[in-house]
Design a protein around this motif. Structure first.
Motif, PDB file in Angstrom:
ATOM      1  N   THR A 174       5.422   1.536  14.633  1.00 28.30           N
ATOM      2  CA  THR A 174       5.201  -0.133  15.009  1.00 28.30           C
ATOM      3  C   THR A 174       3.491  -0.116  15.500  1.00 28.30           C
ATOM      4  O   THR A 174       3.147   0.796  16.023  1.00 28.30           O
ATOM      5  CB  THR A 174       5.968  -0.542  16.145  1.00 28.30           C
ATOM      6  N   GLY A 175       2.777  -1.027  14.714  1.00 26.20           N
ATOM      7  CA  GLY A 175       1.476  -1.193  15.192  1.00 26.20           C
ATOM      8  C   GLY A 175       1.461  -2.088  16.500  1.00 26.20           C
ATOM      9  O   GLY A 175       2.030  -2.899  16.569  1.00 26.20           O
ATOM     10  N   ILE A 176       0.512  -1.415  17.260  1.00 29.97           N
ATOM     11  CA  ILE A 176       0.403  -2.072  18.617  1.00 29.97           C
ATOM     12  C   ILE A 176      -1.234  -2.190  18.805  1.00 29.97           C
ATOM     13  O   ILE A 176      -1.990  -1.716  18.211  1.00 29.97           O
ATOM     14  CB  ILE A 176       0.948  -1.152  19.698  1.00 29.97           C
ATOM     15  N   GLY A 177      -1.272  -3.271  19.822  1.00 29.58           N
ATOM     16  CA  GLY A 177      -2.799  -3.595  20.417  1.00 29.58           C
ATOM     17  C   GLY A 177      -2.544  -3.803  21.678  1.00 29.58           C
ATOM     18  O   GLY A 177      -1.621  -3.733  22.181  1.00 29.58           O
ATOM     19  N   LEU A 178      -3.924  -4.301  22.417  1.00 30.44           N
ATOM     20  CA  LEU A 178      -3.775  -4.550  23.802  1.00 30.44           C
ATOM     21  C   LEU A 178      -3.137  -5.830  23.938  1.00 30.44           C
ATOM     22  O   LEU A 178      -2.408  -5.942  25.180  1.00 30.44           O
ATOM     23  CB  LEU A 178      -4.996  -4.700  24.374  1.00 30.44           C
ATOM     24  N   PHE A 179      -2.888  -6.729  23.059  1.00 29.20           N
ATOM     25  CA  PHE A 179      -2.396  -8.170  23.418  1.00 29.20           C
ATOM     26  C   PHE A 179      -1.262  -8.573  22.181  1.00 29.20           C
ATOM     27  O   PHE A 179      -0.607  -9.518  22.439  1.00 29.20           O
ATOM     28  CB  PHE A 179      -3.423  -9.155  23.494  1.00 29.20           C
ATOM     29  N   GLN A 180      -1.382  -7.613  21.274  1.00 28.97           N
ATOM     30  CA  GLN A 180      -0.191  -7.966  20.046  1.00 28.97           C
ATOM     31  C   GLN A 180       0.088  -6.875  19.536  1.00 28.97           C
ATOM     32  O   GLN A 180      -0.407  -5.575  19.878  1.00 28.97           O
ATOM     33  CB  GLN A 180      -1.171  -8.890  18.920  1.00 28.97           C
ATOM     34  N   TRP A 181       1.522  -7.094  18.629  1.00 25.02           N
ATOM     35  CA  TRP A 181       1.982  -6.021  17.925  1.00 25.02           C
ATOM     36  C   TRP A 181       2.185  -6.419  16.467  1.00 25.02           C
ATOM     37  O   TRP A 181       2.105  -7.568  16.348  1.00 25.02           O
ATOM     38  CB  TRP A 181       3.114  -5.453  18.674  1.00 25.02           C
ATOM     39  N   LEU A 182       2.388  -5.375  15.595  1.00 25.46           N
ATOM     40  CA  LEU A 182       2.475  -5.967  14.320  1.00 25.46           C
ATOM     41  C   LEU A 182       4.107  -6.025  13.873  1.00 25.46           C
ATOM     42  O   LEU A 182       4.581  -4.908  13.996  1.00 25.46           O
ATOM     43  CB  LEU A 182       1.756  -4.914  13.268  1.00 25.46           C
ATOM     44  N   GLU A 183       4.301  -7.232  13.627  1.00 27.82           N
ATOM     45  CA  GLU A 183       5.670  -7.304  12.966  1.00 27.82           C
ATOM     46  C   GLU A 183       5.600  -7.293  11.327  1.00 27.82           C
ATOM     47  O   GLU A 183       5.070  -8.118  10.753  1.00 27.82           O
ATOM     48  CB  GLU A 183       6.324  -8.751  13.375  1.00 27.82           C
ATOM     49  N   PRO A 184       6.552  -6.181  11.105  1.00 29.20           N
ATOM     50  CA  PRO A 184       6.304  -6.068   9.588  1.00 29.20           C
ATOM     51  C   PRO A 184       7.109  -7.121   8.626  1.00 29.20           C
ATOM     52  O   PRO A 184       8.083  -7.517   9.035  1.00 29.20           O
ATOM     53  CB  PRO A 184       6.893  -4.647   9.254  1.00 29.20           C
ATOM     54  N   PHE A 185       6.606  -7.157   7.498  1.00 30.76           N
ATOM     55  CA  PHE A 185       7.414  -8.251   6.481  1.00 30.76           C
ATOM     56  C   PHE A 185       8.643  -7.367   6.046  1.00 30.76           C
ATOM     57  O   PHE A 185       9.656  -8.135   5.902  1.00 30.76           O
ATOM     58  CB  PHE A 185       6.272  -8.600   5.578  1.00 30.76           C
TER      59      PHE A 185
END
Length: 302
Positions: free
Chosen positions: A74-85
């Motif tokens: 899963t892609g992550i960041g400091l404030f958001q994460w990546l929800e895959p299609f």
């Protein structure tokens, strides 16, 4: 006073030199853009973990195992994460902000430090870029230059502080409560690379400020003949001379225009006066001839 206080000059006068200030502007604006994009990205890193209780959005809510553990990414960041299609392609999706429950589950002091550094880095990037933009018309004393350099150092440190996310439970201990053999690992992704480039660009801005941005009294230049001059005063004198020359040229152009206008008026007056005089003389001559002819006719008649 000039060595201690900032002085304001004309717009785009570049008191500290056009090349050094323009280089500082380009570096700071590029660093600001990279800072904002990278820190707000939901792909600063991607986390690889084994999970047996659903996807990243709600696995922590399920108290029981659903079966065998499945490797996930899963892609992550400091404030958001990546929800895959698509569950088969983790890299394509839309960014989602972390929920309160998610932050309660894997959030800790380290993650909060990383997020705080990100907020300070963005605010500092905007503030520093605005400050540097004003250098096109403002000169700084030695104290202001040192403050600028200190702020650039703090900004670079804040950029580096965002990478403490790699030491938070989000990247080190996400699923061990499910099974001791389940591991969690984070890998740098495109957002993280952009954040690194932002840190490098702020470092470039710091080097430019240390090497090329100097207080007026310390801005010394050695000429080819070995003579030392104050480069700051030399630049200002050249600008004053250029401004004076432009003013003289404008004044000369105005005088020439006024002189040409006066000459045109004189020509117009002479042209009108000459035409009227000729007509008057012709009239007098014609009248005299008629009178003479009439007199002669009368004499002959007598």
């Amino acid at each position: 006073n000039q060595s201690r206080m900032a002085s304001v000059y004309g717009a785009c006068s570049f008191p500290h030199g056009p090349f050094s200030v323009c280089g500082l502007m380009v570096a700071s604006l590029a660093a600001m853009a990279a800072s904002m994009w990278g820190i707000s990205s939901c792909r600063m890193a991607y986390v690889e973990y084994t999970n047996d209780r659903g996807d990243f959005s709600d696995f922590y809510l399920d108290p029981t195992s659903d079966g065998e553990g499945i490797p996930m990414r899963t892609g992550i960041g400091l404030f958001q994460w990546l929800e895959p299609f698509d569950e088969n392609d983790w890299s394509q999706g839309q960014c989602r902000g972390y929920t309160t429950l998610q932050l309660e589950f894997f959030g800790d002091t380290v993650l909060e430090v990383a997020r705080g550094c990100g907020v300070l880095a963005v605010i500092g990037a905007v503030a520093m870029s605005l400050w540097i933009l004003f250098l096109n018309c403002v000169s700084m004393g030695q104290m202001q230059i040192r403050v600028l350099q200190f702020c650039l150092i703090c900004l670079t440190v804040n950029i580096g502080g965002t990478f403490s996310i790699f030491f938070s439970p989000l990247c080190t201990d996400l699923v061990s409560y499910q099974n001791d053999s389940y591991e969690t690992k984070c890998t740098l992704d495109q957002g993280g690379l952009v954040v690194i480039s932002a840190g490098l660009l702020w470092g470039v801005a710091l080097l430019i400020s240390c090497i090329y941005i100097k207080a007026p009294e310390k801005d010394v230049q050695v000429l080819a003949d070995g003579k030392q001059i104050n480069a700051f005063e030399h630049r200002q004198e050249r600008k004053r001379q250029a401004k004076l020359q432009r003013a003289q040229e404008e004044k000369l152009s105005q005088l020439l225009a006024e002189q040409k206008a006066q000459q045109d008026m004189i020509r117009q007056k002479h042209g009108v006066g000459g035409g009227g005089g000729g007509s008057h003389r012709g009239g007098r001559g014609g009248g005299g001839g008629s009178s003479y002819a009439s007199t002669r006719g009368g004499a002959m008649s007598v």
